[in-house]
Design an enzyme around this catalytic site. Structure first.
Site, PDB file in Angstrom:
ATOM      1  N   GLU A  33       0.704  -1.140  -0.448  1.00  0.00           N
ATOM      2  CA  GLU A  33       0.206   0.028   0.165  1.00  0.00           C
ATOM      3  C   GLU A  33       0.710   1.422  -0.504  1.00  0.00           C
ATOM      4  OE1 GLU A  33      -4.181  -1.057   2.159  1.00  0.00           O
ATOM      5  OE2 GLU A  33      -2.840  -0.673   3.555  1.00  0.00           O
ATOM      6  N   CYS A  75     -11.136   2.899   5.425  1.00  0.00           N
ATOM      7  CA  CYS A  75     -10.809   4.473   5.718  1.00  0.00           C
ATOM      8  C   CYS A  75     -10.509   5.215   4.670  1.00  0.00           C
ATOM      9  CB  CYS A  75      -9.145   4.117   5.772  1.00  0.00           C
ATOM     10  SG  CYS A  75      -8.289   2.978   4.440  1.00  0.00           S
TER      11      CYS A  75
HETATM   12  O1  FUB Z   1      -4.305   0.538   8.806  1.00  0.00           O
HETATM   13  C1  FUB Z   1      -5.364   1.725   8.292  1.00  0.00           C
HETATM   14  C2  FUB Z   1      -6.274   2.293   6.779  1.00  0.00           C
HETATM   15  O2  FUB Z   1      -6.018   0.537   6.671  1.00  0.00           O
HETATM   16  C3  FUB Z   1      -4.280   2.885   6.504  1.00  0.00           C
HETATM   17  O3  FUB Z   1      -4.077   3.798   6.368  1.00  0.00           O
HETATM   18  C4  FUB Z   1      -4.928   1.831   4.693  1.00  0.00           C
HETATM   19  O4  FUB Z   1      -3.730   1.751   4.027  1.00  0.00           O
HETATM   20  C5  FUB Z   1      -5.983   0.771   4.625  1.00  0.00           C
HETATM   21  O5  FUB Z   1      -4.803   0.545   4.966  1.00  0.00           O
HETATM   22 ZN    ZN Z   2      -8.116   4.572   2.733  1.00  0.00          ZN
END
Ligand code: FUB
Ligand code: ZN
Length: 651
Positions: free
Chosen positions: A312, A396
């Site tokens: 990510e 998120c």
């Molecule tokens: O881990 C919390 C949130 O979920 C992160 O900020 C996003 O990238 C997703 O992984």
């Molecule tokens: Zn997000």
């Protein structure tokens, strides 16, 4: 009370900043948005996005039930260990939205949630439903488990709700949790490296609103925990990858961007805040280096970052695939946060150039025009496999884009003793408290479609100060700082500036047009920024964009969608000497500017032994508006020659 506390925060800000350049932001609660582009979007947040977030949070998932269960001490946790954060982010978005759209029903809903959250807090201030329901003995063991991350979002929500409504119940819950963490870690000398950053920037907000320096000290303490091998939990023990959460080296020694993009953005946002408030230049140096690494080598033309889905986040320099771009909405939101802080810290407009790119393109793409569909990833090409969704398991992004849009007032103005900075061109009103007196500012125009900006400047009496209006990089022939992207052609179009109808002289410094004079009540400024369509190419190292160009007009990057182009765009290319027509279409996609151009399409000939090349009128729309008429082909970077007509294949 509210302003007393706020001013106290500002006072400390000044005192602690010493000689270092540091601007003061005008926050959302002091800005009224009156804008033909943003006001309808703020309306959509309140009428569609927040109802969608509320329905998902309360009915379709167990996020609110988790708080009810934690308060009663019975039942099992539902969902993922960081789900509390989505409740807080939705509350934060509600707070911003209430400021523009007072709504007693929505406020009652928020108050009811806040009461449930307060009831779930432990005596010692700890709050996290995953551990309250799963066993408090497990708390603060695995640094990856997002307890400090959730606490950070709680703090941000508490501060925003207080600023928007004057109600402090959530802020008090947040303070108790912050005090709990301060006692448990900093005071006790117990190491803690939050696996997902967020607490740092949140504690700075808590400091600003309370004036209590303890929270600023704790923010810096968390930052300084990183890079010393203190990490404990999955990232460190199983993955053995501290760089994933920017913990491989101390923050001040970092030389390159690594790992998870959202974690990095939140951390550097907090670090920039701390650098500015503490007057600590060593953070600034590290952040300049990291910022250059991001913007010079790892940024999409849309302002998105984090090309790789596997972490990510960031991969190797110039690895910027289009169809397989991860480019999480939250990462673009984080770019907006960080670049705002970098601008406050340095007074340099280049950070706002990047902020604007991320805001109007990579971030805004995360929200459908209807307000209730979302993108998690934001690719720059699609074969039709991408579609906006009503919600995500890891949710998120929806509340993140909601809070960003609803708080767009946070990004327009900044000031110091004698300067007012106009960073974004958004119709709005505010009052800026300069040292020699308050100045009311009213801005109007039709940006991002048109570059004519009108400003009314209203000091209470004649007053000397400087108005600094940003001259966007796209007008200074700088596509992105550092040259990762460049305009194919140089355009010499002049800015025009009128004060009370007369042409005014100006100089440009740090990317701002500086208007220094004695301002009188009711003075009128008109800034005319020409907005030609620009062709952009990427550095040759960006293999995915080789032999291709993208189009931009003003701050908006454009894209070609199948639905406007006979279904297919991958068989098209843009020949040299392209003539581009630009026209506003009020009926299309909520009103967007459309580009039409004479392109070419290729197909196999009937005999099957060659290709036919035909002229084809091509249509491009702003990137943020794609995928609002269903999935289909799309690409931002169009080939300029047949040889570049290679379609990326999904990995
Ligand atoms: O881990 C919390 C949130 O979920 C992160 O900020 C996003 O990238 C997703 O992984
Ligand atoms: Zn997000």
């Amino acid at each position: 009370m509210r302003y007393g506390i706020l001013l106290l925060g500002i006072f400390f800000h000044w005192v602690m900043t010493f000689g270092q350049r540091s601007l003061i932001p005008v926050d959302f609660s002091e800005v009224v948005i009156e804008d033909s582009f943003w006001s309808p979007r703020l309306d959509k947040i309140s009428s569609a996005t927040l109802p969608a977030c509320i329905e998902q949070t309360e009915e379709k998932t167990g996020r609110i039930r988790n708080f009810e269960k934690a308060a009663s001490g019975t039942g099992q946790h539902e969902g993922i260990y960081y789900d509390d954060s989505d409740v807080y982010k939705a509350l934060e978005a509600i707070a911003y939205s209430l400021r523009h759209h007072p709504d007693p029903v929505l406020q009652q809903k928020a108050d009811a949630w806040i009461a449930k959250i307060a009831a779930a807090q432990q005596e010692d201030g700890y709050i996290n439903t995953y551990y309250t329901l799963g066993g408090l003995e497990g708390r603060w063991q695995d640094m990856e488990k997002h307890e400090a991350y959730c606490a950070g979002h709680l703090i941000e929500a508490g501060v925003a709700y207080y600023q928007a409504t004057g109600k402090d119940q959530l802020l008090e819950v947040a303070r108790k949790m912050a005090d709990h963490m301060d006692r448990t870690f900093r005071v006790a000398g117990q190491h803690w490296v939050p696996g997902h950053q967020e607490i740092e920037l949140a504690l700075v907000k808590l400091y600003r609103v309370t004036g209590n320096e303890k929270y600023l000290t704790l923010a810096q303490w968390f930052l300084d925990q990183r890079g010393h091998g203190y990490g404990k939990g999955k990232i460190w023990d199983e993955w053995k990858d501290p760089g994933y959460c920017q913990d491989a080296v101390p923050v001040k020694e970092a030389k390159e961007i690594t790992g998870h993009a959202v974690r990095a953005m939140y951390m550097y946002t907090g670090a920039a805040d701390i650098a500015s408030l503490m007057g600590d230049a060593s953070y600034l140096q590290a952040m300049q280096t990291i910022w250059e690494d991001v913007v010079y080598r790892n940024l999409y033309i849309t302002g998105g970052i984090g090309s790789s889905g596997s972490n990510e986040g960031f991969s190797v320099d110039y690895d910027l695939p289009n169809e397989n771009a991860y480019c999480e909405t939250c990462a673009s939101v984080g770019m907006v946060f960080w670049n705002k802080r970098m601008n406050l810290l340095t007074g340099d407009a280049k950070f706002i150039d990047v902020l604007e790119r991320s805001l109007y393109n990579g971030a805004l793409d995360g929200l459908s025009l209807t307000g209730d569909r979302f993108f998690y990833g934001n690719p720059l090409a699609s074969n039709g496999q991408h579609a906006r969704r009503a919600w995500y398991g890891t949710a998120c992004c929806p509340s993140n884009i909601a809070r960003l849009v609803a708080s767009v007032g946070d990004y327009i103005y900044a000031f110091d003793q004698h300067d007012i900075l106009i960073n974004l061109f958004i119709g709005s009103r505010t009052i800026v408290p300069l040292e020699d007196g308050k100045v009311a500012i009213r801005q109007s125009g039709n940006y991002p479609w048109d570059g004519e900006i009108h400003l009314t400047v209203d000091p209470q009496q004649p007053q000397d100060f400087v108005i600094k209006m940003r001259v966007p990089g796209w007008l200074r022939n700088e596509t992105t700082p550092g040259g990762l992207y460049h305009f194919v052609d140089t355009v010499e179009e002049n800015i025009e500036i009128l004060i009370n109808g007369d042409n005014a002289g100006y100089k440009i410094e740090d990317g701002y047009l500086q208007l220094a004079r004695t301002w009188n009540p009711g003075d009128k400024v008109v800034l005319k920024l020409p907005m030609p369509v620009r062709k952009i190419a990427a550095r040759s190292e960006v293999v995915a964009d080789a032999g291709r160009i993208a189009l931009q007009k003003g701050p908006l990057v454009y894209t070609f969608e199948g639905i406007d182009n006979g279904g297919s765009v991958f068989d098209c290319y843009l020949p040299a000497n392209l003539l581009i027509k630009s026209e506003f279409h009020p009926e299309l996609l909520g009103g967007v500017n459309v580009l039409t151009l004479d392109g070419k399409s290729i197909s196999g000939n009937e005999a099957g032994d060659g290709i036919d090349i035909r002229s084809k009128t091509l249509t491009a729309i702003p990137y943020f508006a794609w995928n609002n008429r269903g999935p289909g082909e799309m690409q931002v970077w169009m080939p300029t020659r047949i040889g570049a007509l290679k379609i990326e294949t999904a990995q």
